[in-house]
Design a protein around this motif. Structure first.
Motif, short mmCIF file in Angstrom:
data_model
loop_
_atom_site.label_atom_id
_atom_site.label_comp_id
_atom_site.label_asym_id
_atom_site.label_seq_id
_atom_site.Cartn_x
_atom_site.Cartn_y
_atom_site.Cartn_z
N SER A 20 -8.17 -4.19 8.19
CA SER A 20 -9.26 -4.17 8.35
C SER A 20 -10.72 -3.39 7.67
CB SER A 20 -9.71 -4.56 10.11
OG SER A 20 -11.12 -4.53 9.89
N ALA A 21 -10.04 -2.40 7.16
CA ALA A 21 -11.10 -1.42 7.41
C ALA A 21 -10.57 -0.89 5.48
CB ALA A 21 -10.92 0.29 7.09
N VAL A 22 -9.15 -1.15 4.97
CA VAL A 22 -9.50 -1.29 3.46
C VAL A 22 -9.44 -3.04 2.81
CG1 VAL A 22 -7.18 -1.16 1.49
CG2 VAL A 22 -7.16 0.32 3.82
N GLY A 23 -10.40 -2.92 2.30
CA GLY A 23 -11.21 -3.99 1.76
C GLY A 23 -10.95 -4.12 0.42
N LEU A 24 -12.20 -5.21 0.16
CA LEU A 24 -13.03 -5.10 -1.57
C LEU A 24 -13.41 -4.00 -1.27
CD1 LEU A 24 -14.30 -8.95 -1.18
CD2 LEU A 24 -12.54 -7.60 -3.00
N GLY A 174 2.20 -2.93 -0.22
CA GLY A 174 2.03 -3.43 -1.78
C GLY A 174 1.22 -3.18 -2.59
N LEU A 175 -0.15 -2.41 -2.12
CA LEU A 175 -1.60 -2.03 -2.22
C LEU A 175 -1.62 -0.46 -2.40
CD1 LEU A 175 -3.81 -3.31 -3.08
CD2 LEU A 175 -4.51 -1.89 -0.34
N TYR A 176 -0.93 0.37 -1.71
CA TYR A 176 -0.16 1.64 -1.91
C TYR A 176 0.63 1.48 -3.93
CZ TYR A 176 -1.92 3.74 1.94
OH TYR A 176 -3.47 4.39 2.51
N LEU A 177 1.63 0.85 -3.15
CA LEU A 177 2.71 0.96 -4.52
C LEU A 177 1.87 0.89 -6.00
CD1 LEU A 177 5.96 -0.78 -3.59
CD2 LEU A 177 5.65 2.35 -4.24
N ILE A 178 0.90 -0.57 -6.21
CA ILE A 178 0.53 -0.99 -7.55
C ILE A 178 -0.63 -0.09 -8.37
CG2 ILE A 178 -1.35 -2.30 -6.23
CD1 ILE A 178 0.15 -3.87 -9.06
N LEU A 179 -1.32 0.73 -6.54
CA LEU A 179 -1.82 1.60 -7.24
C LEU A 179 -1.86 2.44 -8.02
CD1 LEU A 179 -4.66 1.84 -3.74
CD2 LEU A 179 -5.09 0.93 -7.05
N ILE A 180 -0.77 3.69 -7.33
CA ILE A 180 -0.21 4.71 -7.42
C ILE A 180 -0.06 4.26 -8.98
CG2 ILE A 180 1.94 6.45 -7.47
CD1 ILE A 180 1.17 5.80 -4.18
N GLY A 181 1.36 3.57 -9.45
CA GLY A 181 1.54 2.71 -10.55
C GLY A 181 0.35 2.66 -11.42
N LEU A 182 -0.79 2.03 -11.32
CA LEU A 182 -1.62 1.62 -11.97
C LEU A 182 -2.51 3.25 -12.75
CD1 LEU A 182 -3.69 -1.48 -11.20
CD2 LEU A 182 -2.49 -0.16 -13.20
N ILE A 183 -2.24 4.57 -11.81
CA ILE A 183 -3.03 5.34 -11.81
C ILE A 183 -2.16 6.41 -12.71
CG2 ILE A 183 -2.91 8.53 -10.12
CD1 ILE A 183 -4.07 6.41 -8.09
N PHE A 259 -10.31 6.26 -2.18
CA PHE A 259 -9.88 7.55 -3.33
C PHE A 259 -8.60 7.11 -4.44
CE2 PHE A 259 -7.19 11.29 -4.35
CZ PHE A 259 -8.66 11.85 -5.02
N LEU A 260 -8.29 6.52 -4.18
CA LEU A 260 -6.62 6.33 -5.18
C LEU A 260 -7.38 5.14 -6.46
CD1 LEU A 260 -3.37 6.36 -3.55
CD2 LEU A 260 -4.38 7.74 -4.84
N ALA A 261 -8.51 4.50 -5.76
CA ALA A 261 -9.31 3.57 -5.93
C ALA A 261 -9.66 4.11 -7.40
CB ALA A 261 -9.96 2.78 -5.40
N SER A 305 -0.75 -9.55 -10.32
CA SER A 305 -0.15 -8.61 -8.81
C SER A 305 -1.39 -7.58 -8.42
CB SER A 305 1.12 -7.31 -9.35
OG SER A 305 2.13 -7.89 -10.11
N PHE A 306 -2.61 -7.12 -9.00
CA PHE A 306 -3.16 -6.36 -8.80
C PHE A 306 -4.57 -7.19 -8.05
CE2 PHE A 306 -7.42 -4.30 -9.31
CZ PHE A 306 -7.06 -3.24 -8.65
N PHE A 307 -4.99 -8.00 -8.65
CA PHE A 307 -5.20 -9.69 -7.92
C PHE A 307 -5.31 -9.70 -7.27
CE2 PHE A 307 -8.06 -8.26 -11.72
CZ PHE A 307 -9.24 -7.86 -11.13
N LEU A 308 -3.77 -10.37 -7.01
CA LEU A 308 -3.21 -10.78 -5.53
C LEU A 308 -3.22 -9.95 -4.53
CD1 LEU A 308 -2.37 -13.24 -4.16
CD2 LEU A 308 0.26 -12.04 -5.56
N LEU A 309 -3.02 -8.58 -4.56
CA LEU A 309 -3.12 -7.68 -3.93
C LEU A 309 -4.58 -6.97 -3.14
CD1 LEU A 309 -0.43 -5.02 -4.94
CD2 LEU A 309 -0.71 -6.09 -2.44
N ILE A 310 -5.41 -7.78 -3.99
CA ILE A 310 -6.98 -6.86 -3.89
C ILE A 310 -7.32 -8.63 -3.17
CG2 ILE A 310 -9.33 -7.02 -4.87
CD1 ILE A 310 -8.69 -6.17 -7.07
N CYS A 311 -6.95 -9.27 -3.26
CA CYS A 311 -7.12 -10.62 -2.69
C CYS A 311 -6.47 -10.56 -1.14
CB CYS A 311 -6.62 -11.74 -3.07
SG CYS A 311 -7.65 -12.35 -4.09
N PHE A 312 -4.90 -10.35 -0.42
CA PHE A 312 -5.06 -9.55 0.27
C PHE A 312 -5.08 -8.78 1.02
CE2 PHE A 312 0.03 -11.43 -0.45
CZ PHE A 312 -0.65 -12.08 0.37
N ALA A 313 -5.82 -7.47 0.68
CA ALA A 313 -6.66 -6.28 1.34
C ALA A 313 -7.58 -7.56 1.58
CB ALA A 313 -6.61 -5.80 0.33
#
Ligand code: PFF
Length: 462
Positions: A20-24, A174-183, A259-261, A305-313
């Motif tokens: 609930s907390a993690v989202g847009l 999934g979200l953590y993984l893709i964020l770290i990859g993009l960072i 923070f990661l975003a 994949s990134f926008f898909l994960l945002i959608c999940f979040a």
């Protein structure tokens, strides 16, 4: 209580509340607010707000929910008597309003996922103007937001354990993984260090009352506080669970994603020579530009994949937003869950239409005849922010004067033996009796008089 359903495990509750907390709020709103409010100074105030104000409010909300075992309205009413129930209704109303515009933004993200993966979005030359055109292409946006609401309704109508827990178990890792990859990618780009500096080295003279207000609102919004969401989720928590520990894990999970975003976005912004303060379109513009520079195939895969994960979040947040009014009608009015969920989703979708049409297609909705002429979406979002901090303030007053802090501490001792004697209990008691109600109360008054009565002490003239 048994027919209301419970989370099947401690991790189930934590995942759902963190979902609930993690989202847009974390990935879309946090970076653009940080970008328009001084970067590192904003981050610093945000972290202080989480620790001093939000964490105590979160613990209080979950304790109220678990003790009363009911929806937001029912919980306040049960522990405080008749009129306190209205505080629950106030929160439910805030949730309905948030979902109405949140679903529109989720529709944008869903559209980007589809356009990047299956369309030719990444071939564009100017992503800023593309975004402007996109959010005004009413046909697709209508369909995507509608689709998003339908998926939310399907999951919420399944009930608490099956639908909500399952959706979260896939999304969070999934979200953590893709964020770290993009960072990692963004830090290797030229001039990335200027972005890191903007984001991590605070300049104290940039911190203004506006920074404090936006950071506080963002912290409340991001942790889903002040509107009874965690009261509702808390009501599904079993007595063997340690509320304080769960709240700490949820806060850390949420804050780390925000923070990661930021750490992903600002190096990109600076290496692309872009403007950090460009507002709500920030990630839609910057990230697509970054995906484009990865080449047609990799960009499509990573961007999709990134926008898909945002959608999940976003989905795990819309689920929680819909659960708040749904639980009210199921618990209080004894209506069947499925009918309530579909009825509420339809209503909220319609309520969101003015936000959907407020990005330019309908000029009146794009510049409301109010102070600073906001568009309708920003107007509702500002209003909801204020509702959250006033809701949080009133919750503290409720605990202090009505339910009583000792009762809260007793509830927190369950599943956490020895809590009452701990330093943490003293800290939380002090925060809920003094720090939170006073600071949240002062800020609420300042901001309401500023925004709606034109006193201009926080924001100044446009
Ligand atoms: N916390 C969500 C986000 O950051 O996207 C938004 C939200 C969800 C706010 C649920 C409030 C709420 F009750």
């Amino acid at each position: 209580m048994s027919n209301r359903g419970n989370f099947s495990s401690r991790i189930g509750f934590i995942l759902a509340a963190a979902g609930s907390a993690v989202g847009l709020g974390n990935i879309w709103r946090f970076p653009y607010l940080a970008g328009t409010n001084g970067g590192a100074g904003f981050l610093l105030i945000y972290l202080i707000c989480i620790f001093t104000l939000c964490f105590p409010v979160m613990v209080g909300e979950i304790a109220i929910g678990r003790k009363a075992g009911s929806d937001a309205y029912g919980s306040y009413k049960k522990l405080g008597g008749g009129t306190w129930g209205y505080l629950g209704l106030y929160g439910i109303l805030a949730g309905v309003l948030i979902l109405s515009y949140y679903n529109v933004v989720a529709g944008w993200a869903f559209g980007y996922f589809l356009e990047i993966t299956f369309g030719n979005l990444l071939n564009h030359a100017d992503f800023g103007s593309f975004f402007g055109e996109y959010v005004n292409s009413i046909g697709p946006i209508f369909m995507f937001s509608f689709g998003f609401m339908v998926i939310t309704a399907i999951i919420v109508s399944q009930g608490i354990a099956k639908g909500i827990e399952a959706a979260n178990k896939i999304m969070m890792p999934g979200l953590y993984l893709i964020l770290i990859g993009l960072i990692i990618y963004s830090l290797t780009l030229p001039n990335a260090s200027a972005g890191v500096e903007f984001y991590l080295v605070p300049k104290l003279d940039q911190i203004t009352s506006k920074t404090i207000f936006y950071a506080l609102c963002q912290a409340f919004f991001s942790l889903s506080l002040g509107m009874g969401c965690l009261i509702t989720y808390g009501s599904y928590v079993t007595k063997d669970q340690n509320i304080v520990k769960s709240a700490a894990i949820i806060s850390i999970a949420d804050t780390s994603v925000a923070f990661l975003a930021g750490l992903m976005v600002f190096p990109l912004v600076f290496s692309l020579g872009a403007e950090p303060g460009q507002g709500p379109k920030l990630i839609f513009v910057i990230l697509t530009q970054a995906f484009q520079s990865m080449g047609p195939v990799v960009g499509r895969i990573v961007g999709g994949s990134f926008f898909l994960l945002i959608c999940f979040a976003a989905l795990t947040s819309t689920i929680s937003l819909l659960e708040v009014p749904a639980a009210y009608f199921v618990d209080q009015k004894k209506l069947p869950r499925k009918a309530v969920v579909w009825g509420m989703s339809g209503l909220i979708f319609v309520l969101g239409l003015p936000s959907m049409f407020s990005q330019g297609v309908v000029p009146f909705l794009n510049k409301l005849p109010l102070h600073n002429a906001p568009d309708f979406l920003s107007f509702v979002s500002d209003l909801c922010d204020i509702m959250l901090i006033t809701g949080g303030c009133l919750m503290c007053l409720f605990i202090r004067y009505k339910w009583k802090i000792n009762n809260m501490n007793e509830e927190l001792e369950i599943g956490n033996t020895g809590y009452v004697q701990s330093w943490l209990s003293k800290y939380l008691t002090f925060a809920i009796t003094w720090v939170c109600p006073i600071l949240l109360g002062i800020l609420s008054v300042l901001v309401i008089t500023d925004k709606y009565f034109g006193l201009e002490w926080l924001f100044g003239a446009a």
